[in-house]
Design a protein around this motif. Structure first.
Motif, PDB file in Angstrom:
ATOM      1  N   LEU A  86      14.899 -17.771  -2.133  1.00  0.00           N
ATOM      2  CA  LEU A  86      13.976 -17.338  -3.043  1.00  0.00           C
ATOM      3  C   LEU A  86      14.994 -16.263  -3.625  1.00  0.00           C
ATOM      4  CD1 LEU A  86      12.125 -15.917  -0.444  1.00  0.00           C
ATOM      5  CD2 LEU A  86      11.214 -18.072  -1.761  1.00  0.00           C
ATOM      6  N   PRO A  87      14.177 -16.197  -4.515  1.00  0.00           N
ATOM      7  CA  PRO A  87      14.887 -15.053  -5.981  1.00  0.00           C
ATOM      8  C   PRO A  87      15.635 -13.398  -5.307  1.00  0.00           C
ATOM      9  CG  PRO A  87      12.479 -15.976  -6.691  1.00  0.00           C
ATOM     10  CD  PRO A  87      12.581 -16.454  -5.164  1.00  0.00           C
ATOM     11  N   GLU A  88      16.427 -13.414  -6.020  1.00  0.00           N
ATOM     12  CA  GLU A  88      17.696 -11.896  -5.668  1.00  0.00           C
ATOM     13  C   GLU A  88      16.484 -10.676  -5.210  1.00  0.00           C
ATOM     14  OE1 GLU A  88      20.949  -8.374  -6.631  1.00  0.00           O
ATOM     15  OE2 GLU A  88      20.435 -10.862  -7.386  1.00  0.00           O
ATOM     16  N   ALA A  89      15.931 -11.494  -6.318  1.00  0.00           N
ATOM     17  CA  ALA A  89      13.976 -10.224  -6.061  1.00  0.00           C
ATOM     18  C   ALA A  89      13.394  -9.617  -5.313  1.00  0.00           C
ATOM     19  CB  ALA A  89      13.847 -10.431  -7.848  1.00  0.00           C
ATOM     20  N   ILE A  90      13.208 -11.068  -4.721  1.00  0.00           N
ATOM     21  CA  ILE A  90      12.537 -11.283  -3.355  1.00  0.00           C
ATOM     22  C   ILE A  90      13.100 -10.885  -2.552  1.00  0.00           C
ATOM     23  CG2 ILE A  90      10.884 -12.528  -1.464  1.00  0.00           C
ATOM     24  CD1 ILE A  90       9.703 -13.769  -4.216  1.00  0.00           C
ATOM     25  N   GLN A  91      14.702 -10.985  -2.496  1.00  0.00           N
ATOM     26  CA  GLN A  91      15.188 -11.040  -1.604  1.00  0.00           C
ATOM     27  C   GLN A  91      15.643  -9.700  -0.535  1.00  0.00           C
ATOM     28  OE1 GLN A  91      18.996 -12.868  -1.158  1.00  0.00           O
ATOM     29  NE2 GLN A  91      18.028 -15.035  -1.404  1.00  0.00           N
ATOM     30  N   ARG A  92      15.158  -8.378  -2.231  1.00  0.00           N
ATOM     31  CA  ARG A  92      15.605  -7.259  -1.857  1.00  0.00           C
ATOM     32  C   ARG A  92      14.620  -6.949  -1.088  1.00  0.00           C
ATOM     33  NH1 ARG A  92      17.122  -7.181  -6.647  1.00  0.00           N
ATOM     34  NH2 ARG A  92      15.418  -6.081  -8.003  1.00  0.00           N
ATOM     35  N   ARG A  93      12.776  -7.086  -1.197  1.00  0.00           N
ATOM     36  CA  ARG A  93      12.009  -6.717  -0.677  1.00  0.00           C
ATOM     37  C   ARG A  93      11.934  -7.032   0.421  1.00  0.00           C
ATOM     38  NH1 ARG A  93      12.933  -5.311  -5.355  1.00  0.00           N
ATOM     39  NH2 ARG A  93      11.461  -4.102  -6.216  1.00  0.00           N
ATOM     40  N   ALA A  94      12.212  -8.010   0.846  1.00  0.00           N
ATOM     41  CA  ALA A  94      12.583  -8.196   1.951  1.00  0.00           C
ATOM     42  C   ALA A  94      13.632  -7.854   3.225  1.00  0.00           C
ATOM     43  CB  ALA A  94      13.040 -10.016   2.818  1.00  0.00           C
ATOM     44  N   GLU A  95      14.925  -7.229   2.610  1.00  0.00           N
ATOM     45  CA  GLU A  95      15.827  -6.581   2.807  1.00  0.00           C
ATOM     46  C   GLU A  95      15.203  -5.215   3.097  1.00  0.00           C
ATOM     47  OE1 GLU A  95      20.502  -5.952   2.242  1.00  0.00           O
ATOM     48  OE2 GLU A  95      19.271  -6.901   0.832  1.00  0.00           O
ATOM     49  N   ALA A  96      14.267  -4.788   2.913  1.00  0.00           N
ATOM     50  CA  ALA A  96      13.681  -3.082   2.661  1.00  0.00           C
ATOM     51  C   ALA A  96      12.751  -2.871   3.273  1.00  0.00           C
ATOM     52  CB  ALA A  96      12.802  -3.022   1.437  1.00  0.00           C
ATOM     53  N   GLY A  97      12.102  -4.385   4.180  1.00  0.00           N
ATOM     54  CA  GLY A  97      10.582  -4.317   5.089  1.00  0.00           C
ATOM     55  C   GLY A  97      10.042  -4.217   4.308  1.00  0.00           C
ATOM     56  N   PHE A  98       9.804  -4.678   3.394  1.00  0.00           N
ATOM     57  CA  PHE A  98       8.150  -4.652   2.051  1.00  0.00           C
ATOM     58  C   PHE A  98       7.666  -6.184   3.434  1.00  0.00           C
ATOM     59  CE2 PHE A  98       9.972  -1.967  -0.357  1.00  0.00           C
ATOM     60  CZ  PHE A  98       9.031  -1.022  -0.509  1.00  0.00           C
ATOM     61  N   LEU A  99       8.267  -7.375   3.599  1.00  0.00           N
ATOM     62  CA  LEU A  99       7.749  -8.576   3.895  1.00  0.00           C
ATOM     63  C   LEU A  99       8.183  -8.555   5.647  1.00  0.00           C
ATOM     64  CD1 LEU A  99       9.368 -10.331   0.659  1.00  0.00           C
ATOM     65  CD2 LEU A  99       6.658  -9.276   0.936  1.00  0.00           C
ATOM     66  N   THR A 100       6.710  -9.041   6.377  1.00  0.00           N
ATOM     67  CA  THR A 100       7.410 -10.150   7.638  1.00  0.00           C
ATOM     68  C   THR A 100       7.859 -11.424   7.123  1.00  0.00           C
ATOM     69  OG1 THR A 100       5.430 -10.535   7.538  1.00  0.00           O
ATOM     70  CG2 THR A 100       4.854  -8.290   7.824  1.00  0.00           C
ATOM     71  N   GLN A 101       7.676 -11.688   8.930  1.00  0.00           N
ATOM     72  CA  GLN A 101       8.112 -13.123   8.874  1.00  0.00           C
ATOM     73  C   GLN A 101       6.694 -14.069   8.267  1.00  0.00           C
ATOM     74  OE1 GLN A 101      10.707 -15.033  12.038  1.00  0.00           O
ATOM     75  NE2 GLN A 101       8.989 -16.457  12.416  1.00  0.00           N
ATOM     76  N   HIS A 102       6.292 -13.739   8.082  1.00  0.00           N
ATOM     77  CA  HIS A 102       4.754 -14.442   8.479  1.00  0.00           C
ATOM     78  C   HIS A 102       4.431 -14.573   6.644  1.00  0.00           C
ATOM     79  CE1 HIS A 102       3.647 -16.229  12.451  1.00  0.00           C
ATOM     80  NE2 HIS A 102       3.446 -14.266  12.377  1.00  0.00           N
ATOM     81  N   GLN A 103       4.900 -13.321   6.267  1.00  0.00           N
ATOM     82  CA  GLN A 103       4.975 -13.648   4.368  1.00  0.00           C
ATOM     83  C   GLN A 103       5.674 -13.848   3.814  1.00  0.00           C
ATOM     84  OE1 GLN A 103       4.384  -9.089   4.220  1.00  0.00           O
ATOM     85  NE2 GLN A 103       2.154  -9.023   4.294  1.00  0.00           N
ATOM     86  N   VAL A 104       6.906 -13.666   4.764  1.00  0.00           N
ATOM     87  CA  VAL A 104       8.315 -14.984   3.543  1.00  0.00           C
ATOM     88  C   VAL A 104       7.310 -16.219   3.875  1.00  0.00           C
ATOM     89  CG1 VAL A 104      10.008 -15.819   3.595  1.00  0.00           C
ATOM     90  CG2 VAL A 104       9.669 -12.944   4.186  1.00  0.00           C
ATOM     91  N   GLU A 105       6.661 -17.049   4.665  1.00  0.00           N
ATOM     92  CA  GLU A 105       7.002 -18.000   5.497  1.00  0.00           C
ATOM     93  C   GLU A 105       5.813 -18.339   3.929  1.00  0.00           C
ATOM     94  OE1 GLU A 105       4.732 -21.595   8.733  1.00  0.00           O
ATOM     95  OE2 GLU A 105       5.083 -19.007   8.811  1.00  0.00           O
ATOM     96  N   ASP A 106       4.718 -17.750   4.033  1.00  0.00           N
ATOM     97  CA  ASP A 106       4.122 -18.265   2.741  1.00  0.00           C
ATOM     98  C   ASP A 106       4.842 -17.568   1.944  1.00  0.00           C
ATOM     99  OD1 ASP A 106       1.682 -17.934   4.500  1.00  0.00           O
ATOM    100  OD2 ASP A 106       1.432 -15.564   4.155  1.00  0.00           O
ATOM    101  N   VAL A 107       5.601 -17.062   1.059  1.00  0.00           N
ATOM    102  CA  VAL A 107       6.451 -17.124  -0.270  1.00  0.00           C
ATOM    103  C   VAL A 107       6.973 -18.159  -0.620  1.00  0.00           C
ATOM    104  CG1 VAL A 107       7.541 -16.286  -1.466  1.00  0.00           C
ATOM    105  CG2 VAL A 107       5.956 -14.781  -0.758  1.00  0.00           C
TER     106      VAL A 107
END
Length: 257
Positions: free
Chosen positions: A168-189
């Motif tokens: 995924l793009p770095e900008a989205i990876q940063r959101r996952a690293e910051a704890g904004f995304l759950t595993q299910h949400q990352v799967e959706d993306v």
């Protein structure tokens, strides 16, 4: 503190706990799934070790060569990088120059990495991006998600989501690293094909994380939709920069993510 030669020998029988000089152990950031660990992050752990001692020995294996930092080490850490750094920090305050280690026989890099990841995942304090980066070497080695899952004793889906996050793009990876995304949400993306769809979905997830369900995500105005149709599309980084300004204006204690 003078260290008895018998305790420092790299040829001592493996699998037995022993004391080893802290300065003779290589802590490899590129190997450790946590990446670089700062001294500030282990201050509390260092005080705990000073007060209670090291409860669990770190795991090392023979190294016996020069490391990238130009120094020669007899040992490299397989698991316990934070405990090693915390003990090293205690050493600067007058603590002993040795640390309790469980020595393993020389292992292939893949086996050593599996042990490192297993221990850290078991502690459940890695963020999702750290977990994904930890699996990156397996991906480069051509391992399938099924093989990684079997080696680590976790589900195939868990591995697939983190493999997908790496693409995924770095900008989205940063959101996952910051704890904004759950595993299910990352799967959706990961399963979304359009970049614009991914960006809109992640923005919605971030808004809900910051403000709660009481804040509704507003629909785009007709003017904005027209701009999108005409090709005036902002990049992911431009969109998320706006979100970062919102985060920076908030109190860290109230919004730890």
């Amino acid at each position: 503190m003078q260290i008895p030669p018998a305790l420092c020998s790299p040829w001592k029988e493996c699998g037995v706990e022993q004391l080893i000089s802290i300065d003779d152990i290589f802590s490899d950031d590129n190997f450790n799934c946590r990446g670089h660990i700062t001294p500030a992050s282990v201050v509390e752990l260092s005080r705990d070790i000073e007060r209670d001692g090291l409860i669990q020995a770190i795991v090392v294996q023979p190294y016996n060569r020069e490391a990238p930092d130009g120094r020669y080490y007899n040992w490299r850490i397989v698991a316990g990088h934070r405990r090693h750094l915390a003990s090293k920090l205690w050493q600067t305050r007058g603590g002993p120059g040795v640390i309790k280690c469980s020595v393993m026989e020389p292992l292939p890099e893949s086996k050593a990495l599996v042990l490192n990841i297993k221990e850290n995942i078991g502690r459940q304090d890695l963020n999702m991006m750290q977990e994904a980066r930890a699996l990156e070497k397996f991906l480069k080695w051509g391992w399938s998600a099924k093989r990684v899952a079997e080696e680590l004793g976790i589900t195939k889906k868990w591995v697939e989501v983190r493999f997908g996050l790496l693409n995924l793009p770095e900008a989205i990876q940063r959101r996952a690293e910051a704890g904004f995304l759950t595993q299910h949400q990352v799967e959706d993306v990961v399963n979304m094909s359009l970049p614009e769809e991914r960006i809109a979905y992640v923005r919605k997830c971030v808004d809900y994380k910051l403000h709660g369900d009481k804040i509704k995500v507003k629909k785009q105005k007709h003017k904005r939709r027209a701009a999108l149709v005409s090709g005036e599309v902002r990049t992911a980084n431009e969109i998320f920069d706006e979100q970062e300004r919102i985060q920076d204006s908030m109190d860290d204690n109230a919004h730890p993510a």
